[in-house]
Enzyme design. Structure first.
Site, PDB file in Angstrom:
ATOM      1  N   GLY A  58       2.103   2.647   5.842  1.00 16.79           N
ATOM      2  CA  GLY A  58       3.198   1.462   5.720  1.00 16.79           C
ATOM      3  C   GLY A  58       4.264   1.944   6.867  1.00 16.79           C
ATOM      4  O   GLY A  58       4.872   1.156   7.890  1.00 16.79           O
ATOM      5  N   GLY A  96       0.769  -1.502   0.003  1.00 15.22           N
ATOM      6  CA  GLY A  96       0.371   0.366  -0.209  1.00 15.22           C
ATOM      7  C   GLY A  96       0.862   1.410  -0.025  1.00 15.22           C
ATOM      8  O   GLY A  96       1.811   1.198  -0.691  1.00 15.22           O
ATOM      9  N   SER A  97       0.187   2.361   0.441  1.00 12.32           N
ATOM     10  CA  SER A  97       1.389   3.530   0.042  1.00 12.32           C
ATOM     11  C   SER A  97       1.803   3.615   1.410  1.00 12.32           C
ATOM     12  O   SER A  97       2.122   3.204   2.567  1.00 12.32           O
ATOM     13  CB  SER A  97       0.485   4.682   0.688  1.00 12.32           C
ATOM     14  OG  SER A  97      -0.525   4.404   1.972  1.00 12.32           O
ATOM     15  N   THR A  98       2.948   4.490   1.004  1.00 10.34           N
ATOM     16  CA  THR A  98       4.132   4.647   2.398  1.00 10.34           C
ATOM     17  C   THR A  98       3.800   5.260   2.946  1.00 10.34           C
ATOM     18  O   THR A  98       3.656   4.952   4.420  1.00 10.34           O
ATOM     19  CB  THR A  98       5.706   5.560   1.422  1.00 10.34           C
ATOM     20  OG1 THR A  98       5.844   5.078  -0.068  1.00 10.34           O
ATOM     21  CG2 THR A  98       6.392   5.630   2.116  1.00 10.34           C
ATOM     22  N   CYS A 114       1.595   0.376  -8.525  1.00  8.48           N
ATOM     23  CA  CYS A 114       2.857   1.414  -8.253  1.00  8.48           C
ATOM     24  C   CYS A 114       4.502   0.693  -8.746  1.00  8.48           C
ATOM     25  O   CYS A 114       5.211   1.905  -8.539  1.00  8.48           O
ATOM     26  CB  CYS A 114       3.320   0.922  -6.791  1.00  8.48           C
ATOM     27  SG  CYS A 114       3.784  -1.180  -6.022  1.00  8.48           S
ATOM     28  N   GLU A 139       5.842  -3.394   0.666  1.00  8.50           N
ATOM     29  CA  GLU A 139       5.361  -3.206  -0.431  1.00  8.50           C
ATOM     30  C   GLU A 139       5.100  -1.665  -0.736  1.00  8.50           C
ATOM     31  O   GLU A 139       3.682  -1.845  -0.792  1.00  8.50           O
ATOM     32  CB  GLU A 139       5.652  -4.032  -1.348  1.00  8.50           C
ATOM     33  CG  GLU A 139       5.864  -4.293  -2.702  1.00  8.50           C
ATOM     34  CD  GLU A 139       4.849  -3.010  -3.698  1.00  8.50           C
ATOM     35  OE1 GLU A 139       5.169  -1.945  -3.546  1.00  8.50           O
ATOM     36  OE2 GLU A 139       3.179  -3.995  -4.409  1.00  8.50           O
TER      37      GLU A 139
END
Length: 483
Positions: free
Chosen positions: A239, A234-236, A290, A256
């Site tokens: 994360g 998912g998104s940073t 991504c 990831e």
């Protein structure tokens, strides 16, 4: 009446404490189904069920675990058409993508980890020639891999089949048990996967699925003391929050995260090949991926031709109903996400980018569509060049020489997948080695599914796919004995 999905906890279908929420088809804006809203207590029950199942499952012979995965692969393949139809409805993917890249890849991933080579399980024995006490200290040493334990798998909305299968299959192959928290936009497909695994003979508690529209379910699944590892796609930003919780509990992580891949197109490149590769950003999951080469760095000698041909390519793509066989670009996942993508296009205009094509909505009666959009004359300090848009939007930035191209490519918070196009393969390899990214494609956007996958910098932590996933979902244990 559209069916209301139950949770899958401890091998049983359980009614959710929090009721249900609506899952919307992003192409028709109609209801696909009703997903269950788990309570925090139900998430904890799922984690406890996984903990109880871990001992017996990790002690199950490798061959028996592999046989379960093989049966799951067969079941998913046999049910490909209805499973793909649900995936198409939940995600807005085209029929071909839903069948081939979503359900088809999931079946292939279960099949791959049902055929693990013996050499992938242990690490070759290592013998010390002399220990700290001389010859008397010589010890035999064997390094083996052990399962981590209970793994929380939090999956992305862009592929509710391949992404969870890429976590579940290697985790189960290594003897772990899992609690899966699917993305709120398309969880129904993941429950079908759970049913396929149950039909394949996965014991109760080995696989659990809990869902929710908000953040509470994921937070509980990460923080549970029964969980040993979190695998997240998912998104940073999300994360980073998960990593903070994992750090406090010393939980293993596989992250990831986001990407803003650079496509470095050198002046000797085959422009047709580069356009075809970069053009997948517009069509593949409607840019919601991504790994897409969304940030094009074009050397001055070919800049104008590349922009012209990319624009022409984007204009030829049919945007529309993903059920139609000639549709190439479907909708994005939701109205809110469409608004977000459009806001970036408007931001690009304000920053000085030129909208060469796209930037508007197609004239369609329903659906969350964004026309493939090309922004030219960008600079690397623009937000549209630095932030992940996650839609069918490509930005193009000119550069003069290789040194500037490398500098621009590396000037980003991300480092997932970059690409290089050049007729001189040696030149491309030399440049690739200088790019700070977990993977680099040379004259292609294709991936080798046995190669390690993961990112540098804020694009993630760890590596998976192929045998690397077996490493990711395992701990290394050293066993020593007198030599």
């Amino acid at each position: 009446m559209t069916a209301r999905q139950a949770l899958f906890v401890g091998g049983s279908w359980v009614e959710p404490d929090g009721g249900h929420y609506e899952v919307i088809d992003p192409a028709t804006e109609q209801t696909v189904g009703w997903a269950p809203e788990a309570s925090r207590n139900q998430v904890h029950a799922a984690c406890a069920a996984a903990r109880e199942a871990f001992g017996p499952w990790s002690a199950t012979p490798v061959q028996e675990r592999a046989a379960v995965l093989a049966r799951a692969a067969d079941i998913v393949r046999d049910r490909l058409v209805p499973y793909a139809e649900l995936a198409r409805a939940e995600t807005g993917a085209t029929t071909g993508t839903a069948r081939g890249m979503q359900v088809g890849v999931a079946a292939a991933r279960f099949r791959r980890y049902a055929h693990v080579e013996p050499a992938e399980w242990p690490i070759p024995p290592q013998i010390n020639e002399a220990g700290p006490m001389g010859r008397a200290g010589v010890m035999g040493a064997l390094a083996v891999r052990q399962p981590v334990g209970v793994v929380t798998c939090i999956t992305s909305y862009n592929n509710p089949w391949a992404n969870p299968a890429g976590k579940i299959a290697p985790a189960l192959a290594m003897g772990n048990t899992v609690v899966v928290k699917p993305a709120p936009q398309d969880p129904l497909s993941v429950y079908r996967m759970a049913q396929a695994l149950a039909d394949a003979g996965v014991p109760p508690g080995v696989v659990n699925v809990v869902s929710g529209a908000g953040t509470e379910v994921g937070e509980a699944a990460v923080a549970s003391p029964d969980v040993d590892m979190v695998s997240f796609t998912g998104s940073t930003a999300v994360g980073q929050r998960i990593a903070e919780v994992c750090g406090r509990g010393m939980k293993r992580q596989l992250m990831e995260l986001g990407g803003k891949g650079a496509a470095v197109v050198l002046d000797d490149a085959d422009i047709g090949s580069a356009v075809a590769g970069i053009g997948t950003t517009f069509s593949f999951y409607s840019g919601q991926i991504c790994t897409a080469p969304t940030r094009v760095l074009a050397q001055r000698g070919i800049y104008d031709r590349l922009v012209e041909q990319l624009a022409a390519y984007a204009r030829r793509l049919k945007v529309g109903d993903p059920r139609e066989p000639d549709t190439v670009v479907g909708p994005v996942i939701s109205a809110a996400h469409r608004d977000r993508v459009e806001s970036y296009v408007e931001l690009g205009r304000k920053e000085g980018a030129v909208v060469v094509t796209g930037g508007d909505r197609p004239a369609l009666p329903t659906g969350f569509y964004v026309t493939p959009t090309l922004l030219a004359d960008c600079t690397n300090d623009m937000r549209v060049a630095r932030e992940e848009i996650f839609g069918p939007v490509v930005v193009v930035i000119p550069f003069e020489d290789e040194e500037e191209g490398v500098t621009l490519a590396n000037d980003t918070d991300y480092g997932l997948i970059d690409h290089v196009w050049s007729a001189d393969v040696a030149r491309a390899f030399r440049l690739a080695r200088r790019l700070r990214a977990g993977g680099v494609g040379i004259n292609t956007v294709g991936r080798n599914m046995e190669a390690p996958f993961g990112g540098f910098k804020k694009s993630g932590v760890g590596r998976d796919v192929g045998s690397y996933a077996l490493h990711a979902y395992s701990e290394v244990q050293a066993i020593v004995w007198p030599g």
